[in-house]
Motif scaffolding. Structure first.
Motif, PDB file in Angstrom:
ATOM      1  N   SER A  93       0.833  -1.195   0.000  1.00 16.96           N
ATOM      2  CA  SER A  93       0.000   0.000   0.000  1.00 16.96           C
ATOM      3  C   SER A  93       0.871   1.250   0.000  1.00 16.96           C
ATOM      4  O   SER A  93       1.994   1.261   0.517  1.00 16.96           O
ATOM      5  CB  SER A  93      -0.921   0.007   1.232  1.00 16.96           C
ATOM      6  OG  SER A  93      -0.156   0.036   2.424  1.00 16.96           O
ATOM      7  N   TRP A  94       0.357   2.306  -0.588  1.00 13.54           N
ATOM      8  CA  TRP A  94       1.022   3.614  -0.593  1.00 13.54           C
ATOM      9  C   TRP A  94       0.687   4.327   0.715  1.00 13.54           C
ATOM     10  O   TRP A  94      -0.454   4.365   1.145  1.00 13.54           O
ATOM     11  CB  TRP A  94       0.530   4.436  -1.772  1.00 13.54           C
ATOM     12  CG  TRP A  94       0.936   5.885  -1.736  1.00 13.54           C
ATOM     13  CD1 TRP A  94       0.234   6.928  -1.188  1.00 13.54           C
ATOM     14  CD2 TRP A  94       2.129   6.450  -2.272  1.00 13.54           C
ATOM     15  NE1 TRP A  94       0.915   8.111  -1.363  1.00 13.54           N
ATOM     16  CE2 TRP A  94       2.086   7.853  -2.020  1.00 13.54           C
ATOM     17  CE3 TRP A  94       3.228   5.932  -2.948  1.00 13.54           C
ATOM     18  CZ2 TRP A  94       3.099   8.719  -2.413  1.00 13.54           C
ATOM     19  CZ3 TRP A  94       4.240   6.789  -3.342  1.00 13.54           C
ATOM     20  CH2 TRP A  94       4.171   8.162  -3.085  1.00 13.54           C
ATOM     21  N   THR A  95       1.708   4.894   1.363  1.00  9.27           N
ATOM     22  CA  THR A  95       1.497   5.632   2.595  1.00  9.27           C
ATOM     23  C   THR A  95       1.503   7.123   2.285  1.00  9.27           C
ATOM     24  O   THR A  95       2.517   7.662   1.823  1.00  9.27           O
ATOM     25  CB  THR A  95       2.585   5.315   3.628  1.00  9.27           C
ATOM     26  OG1 THR A  95       2.634   3.900   3.847  1.00  9.27           O
ATOM     27  CG2 THR A  95       2.288   6.016   4.949  1.00  9.27           C
ATOM     28  N   GLN A  96       0.375   7.762   2.503  1.00  7.27           N
ATOM     29  CA  GLN A  96       0.272   9.194   2.258  1.00  7.27           C
ATOM     30  C   GLN A  96       1.000   9.939   3.359  1.00  7.27           C
ATOM     31  O   GLN A  96       0.754   9.723   4.543  1.00  7.27           O
ATOM     32  CB  GLN A  96      -1.193   9.623   2.234  1.00  7.27           C
ATOM     33  CG  GLN A  96      -1.423  11.096   1.910  1.00  7.27           C
ATOM     34  CD  GLN A  96      -1.038  11.431   0.470  1.00  7.27           C
ATOM     35  OE1 GLN A  96      -1.195  10.605  -0.430  1.00  7.27           O
ATOM     36  NE2 GLN A  96      -0.525  12.628   0.258  1.00  7.27           N
ATOM     37  N   GLY A  97       1.920  10.816   2.992  1.00  5.49           N
ATOM     38  CA  GLY A  97       2.636  11.560   4.010  1.00  5.49           C
ATOM     39  C   GLY A  97       3.783  12.356   3.417  1.00  5.49           C
ATOM     40  O   GLY A  97       4.131  12.205   2.246  1.00  5.49           O
ATOM     41  N   THR A  98       4.393  13.179   4.243  1.00  8.64           N
ATOM     42  CA  THR A  98       5.501  14.028   3.835  1.00  8.64           C
ATOM     43  C   THR A  98       6.788  13.515   4.471  1.00  8.64           C
ATOM     44  O   THR A  98       6.825  13.293   5.687  1.00  8.64           O
ATOM     45  CB  THR A  98       5.270  15.481   4.296  1.00  8.64           C
ATOM     46  OG1 THR A  98       4.016  15.937   3.776  1.00  8.64           O
ATOM     47  CG2 THR A  98       6.387  16.394   3.795  1.00  8.64           C
ATOM     48  N   PRO A  99       7.844  13.275   3.683  1.00  8.31           N
ATOM     49  CA  PRO A  99       9.111  12.811   4.258  1.00  8.31           C
ATOM     50  C   PRO A  99       9.632  13.790   5.313  1.00  8.31           C
ATOM     51  O   PRO A  99       9.398  15.001   5.239  1.00  8.31           O
ATOM     52  CB  PRO A  99      10.047  12.755   3.050  1.00  8.31           C
ATOM     53  CG  PRO A  99       9.147  12.634   1.877  1.00  8.31           C
ATOM     54  CD  PRO A  99       7.918  13.409   2.222  1.00  8.31           C
ATOM     55  N   LEU A 100      10.357  13.254   6.265  1.00  7.21           N
ATOM     56  CA  LEU A 100      10.749  14.048   7.424  1.00  7.21           C
ATOM     57  C   LEU A 100      11.612  15.248   7.057  1.00  7.21           C
ATOM     58  O   LEU A 100      11.506  16.301   7.687  1.00  7.21           O
ATOM     59  CB  LEU A 100      11.489  13.156   8.427  1.00  7.21           C
ATOM     60  CG  LEU A 100      11.097  13.365   9.881  1.00  7.21           C
ATOM     61  CD1 LEU A 100       9.630  13.104  10.085  1.00  7.21           C
ATOM     62  CD2 LEU A 100      11.928  12.490  10.794  1.00  7.21           C
ATOM     63  N   GLN A 101      12.466  15.108   6.042  1.00  7.03           N
ATOM     64  CA  GLN A 101      13.338  16.229   5.697  1.00  7.03           C
ATOM     65  C   GLN A 101      12.552  17.407   5.144  1.00  7.03           C
ATOM     66  O   GLN A 101      13.066  18.533   5.102  1.00  7.03           O
ATOM     67  CB  GLN A 101      14.427  15.795   4.704  1.00  7.03           C
ATOM     68  CG  GLN A 101      13.945  15.537   3.277  1.00  7.03           C
ATOM     69  CD  GLN A 101      13.508  14.105   3.070  1.00  7.03           C
ATOM     70  OE1 GLN A 101      13.206  13.391   4.020  1.00  7.03           O
ATOM     71  NE2 GLN A 101      13.494  13.665   1.813  1.00  7.03           N
ATOM     72  N   LEU A 102      11.288  17.161   4.743  1.00  8.61           N
ATOM     73  CA  LEU A 102      10.419  18.248   4.289  1.00  8.61           C
ATOM     74  C   LEU A 102       9.442  18.660   5.385  1.00  8.61           C
ATOM     75  O   LEU A 102       9.169  19.841   5.565  1.00  8.61           O
ATOM     76  CB  LEU A 102       9.645  17.821   3.046  1.00  8.61           C
ATOM     77  CG  LEU A 102      10.468  17.402   1.829  1.00  8.61           C
ATOM     78  CD1 LEU A 102       9.557  17.038   0.676  1.00  8.61           C
ATOM     79  CD2 LEU A 102      11.417  18.522   1.406  1.00  8.61           C
ATOM     80  N   ALA A 103       8.933  17.687   6.113  1.00  7.29           N
ATOM     81  CA  ALA A 103       7.960  17.995   7.171  1.00  7.29           C
ATOM     82  C   ALA A 103       8.615  18.705   8.351  1.00  7.29           C
ATOM     83  O   ALA A 103       8.018  19.596   8.965  1.00  7.29           O
ATOM     84  CB  ALA A 103       7.283  16.710   7.641  1.00  7.29           C
TER      85      ALA A 103
END
Length: 352
Positions: A93-103
Motif C-alpha cells: 500500500s502507498w502511505t500518504q505523508g511528507t518525508p521528514l526532511q520536508l515535514a
C-alpha cells in the motif's frame, strides 16, 4: 494502512496500473500507481523482474526481508500493508505523508507517535534497521508517524541481546531525527542515548559499512553525494555556446545531481525539437551526464527558467516537486512532461 474491503481474489488478480517511477537502482524499480478497477487505493510496486541476472540473488534476498517484515507488522498503524507478491515483484500500500526532511516536525505529538510505532514494531519482533534516513519516516496528513522501506528489516523470533541492540538502534536513530528537527524537545536521557552508539553499530561503521559502500557505490552504481565541484561554471559555457549555435535550440538550463560514486553530474535541460541523439552529437567534451530535450521549460514571469523546479527534477526529488506543484497548479502543467521523461531515477540527495 489496511487493505480495502474488497475480496482478496480481486486484489490478487487486478492488474497494476503504473503512474510514476520514483527511483531505479540495480536491485529494483519503485513505481507508484493503483490496481485496475480500484483507483482509490494507491499502491507501490517494487519491480524485480527487470533486475540484471547478476543482481537477482541480492535483490530477492532484500525483497524476502521486506515481505517478511511487512507481514509481521500487518495491522500496525503507520506501517504499509503487503498487498501481494508475484514474479513481477512485491506490491504494498502507498502511505500518504511528507518525508521528514520536508515535514521537519516540531510538535512533540509526532515524536510520541513515532515512539509508539517503534514500540508496536518491537512487540511484533520487528526492527526496521534503516530509519536513520529521514526519507523513510513520514508525517501523515493527520500528523501521525509512519515508516516505509522495509528492505533491511529483521523479524526476530527471540528477543535476545541482538534484538534488543537493534531495537535500541532504531530508537536512537529516531532521536537523531528529533535532534535534527526539534532539538529543544530532547530530554537528558535521550541526549545520553544519542551519545552512546551501540558496540555492533560502532563495529559496523568501522568495518562492514566500508565494504557496503564499496559494493553499493562502486560496483552496484548507487549514487553518492560526495564531490561538489562546480560543473556548471567549468563545463557550462562551452556547452551553451555549442548547443545554442544550432537554430533548433531555443534555450538551455543547467543543474547538477549526484553521480554513482563519482561526485557531481551535469544535467542539461534543452528547449529544442531535436532528439537526445542529435544533442549528444552537438555537445562538446566533456558531455553532460544527462541531456533532456524539452518542448518548453517552466518559466518565471520575466522569462527566466524556473531553476527551483528544474533542480528538483534533476535530483529526482519528487516529494518536493509534488509540494511545489500543489502550490502552483500552472507550474504543474509545464512540469508534467519533463518529470515523466526525467533521466535521473536515483534517490540520493546531492548535498553542497
Amino acid at each position: 494502512m489496511s487493505l480495502p474491503d474488497i475480496p482478496q481474489s480481486i486484489i490478487t488478480n487486478a492488474a497494476f496500473v503504473p503512474k510514476t517511477v520514483h527511483k531505479r537502482d540495480i536491485f529494483s524499480e519503485t513505481i507508484s500507481g493503483s490496481l485496475e478497477g480500484i483507483p482509490d487505493f494507491p499502491v507501490v510496486l517494487r519491480k524485480l523482474d527487470t533486475v540484471p541476472w547478476y543482481a537477482r540473488p541480492i535483490a530477492w534476498a532484500l525483497a524476502r526481508k521486506e515481505i517478511k517484515g511487512l507481514r509481521a507488522v500487518h495491522g500496525i498503524e503507520g506501517c504499509p500493508a503487503l498487498v501481494r507478491v508475484d514474479k513481477t515483484g512485491l506490491l504494498r500500500s502507498w502511505t500518504q505523508g511528507t518525508p521528514l526532511q520536508l515535514a521537519k516536525p516540531s510538535d512533540p505529538a509526532w515524536y510520541r507517535d513515532a515512539r509508539r510505532l517503534l514500540r508496536d514494531m518491537r512487540r511484533a519482533g520487528v526492527t526496521h534497521n534503516d530509519i536513520a534516513k529521514p526519507q523513510n519516516w513520514l508525517m501523515t496528513p493527520d500528523g501521525r508517524a509512519a515508516v516505509i522501506d522495509f528492505q533491511l528489516a529483521s523479524v526476530h523470533r527471540r528477543r535476545g541481546p541482538l534484538f534488543r541492540t537493534m531495537a535500541r538502534e532504531d530508537l536512537r536513530h529516531l532521536l537523531k531525527q528529533k535532534r535534527a528537527y526539534a532539538p529543544d524537545l530532547l530530554t537528558p536521557s535521550e541526549l545520553s542515548m544519542l551519545a552512546q552508539k551501540a558496540l555492533p553499530s560502532r563495529i559496523w561503521m568501522a568495518t562492514g559499512k566500508r565494504a557496503y559502500n564499496f559494493v553499493t557505490r562502486r560496483l552496484m552504481n548507487w549514487s553518492d553525494g560526495e564531490g561538489t565541484e562546480d560543473r556548471i561554471e567549468r563545463d557550462g559555457p562551452a556547452l551553451r555556446t555549442a548547443l545554442m549555435a544550432h537554430p533548433q535550440v531555443a534555450d538551455i538550463a543547467l543543474s547538477t545531481y549526484a553521480l554513482p560514486a563519482k561526485g557531481v553530474g551535469l544535467y542539461a535541460f534543452v528547449e529544442t525539437t531535436l532528439d537526445a541523439g542529435m544533442l549528444s552529437s552537438l555537445a562538446p567534451q566533456p558531455r553532460p551526464e544527462a541531456m533532456q530535450p524539452v518542448t518548453a521549460m517552466p518559466r518565471h514571469a520575466d522569462g527566466s527558467p524556473r531553476m527551483d523546479a528544474l533542480d528538483l527534477v534533476a535530483a529526482n526529488r519528487l516529494d518536493e516537486l509534488a509540494l511545489l506543484q500543489e502550490r502552483e497548479p500552472e507550474l504543474a502543467k509545464a512540469l508534467a512532461p519533463i518529470i515523466a521523461s526525467r533521466l535521473n531515477l536515483t534517490d540520493r540527495v546531492l548535498r553542497p
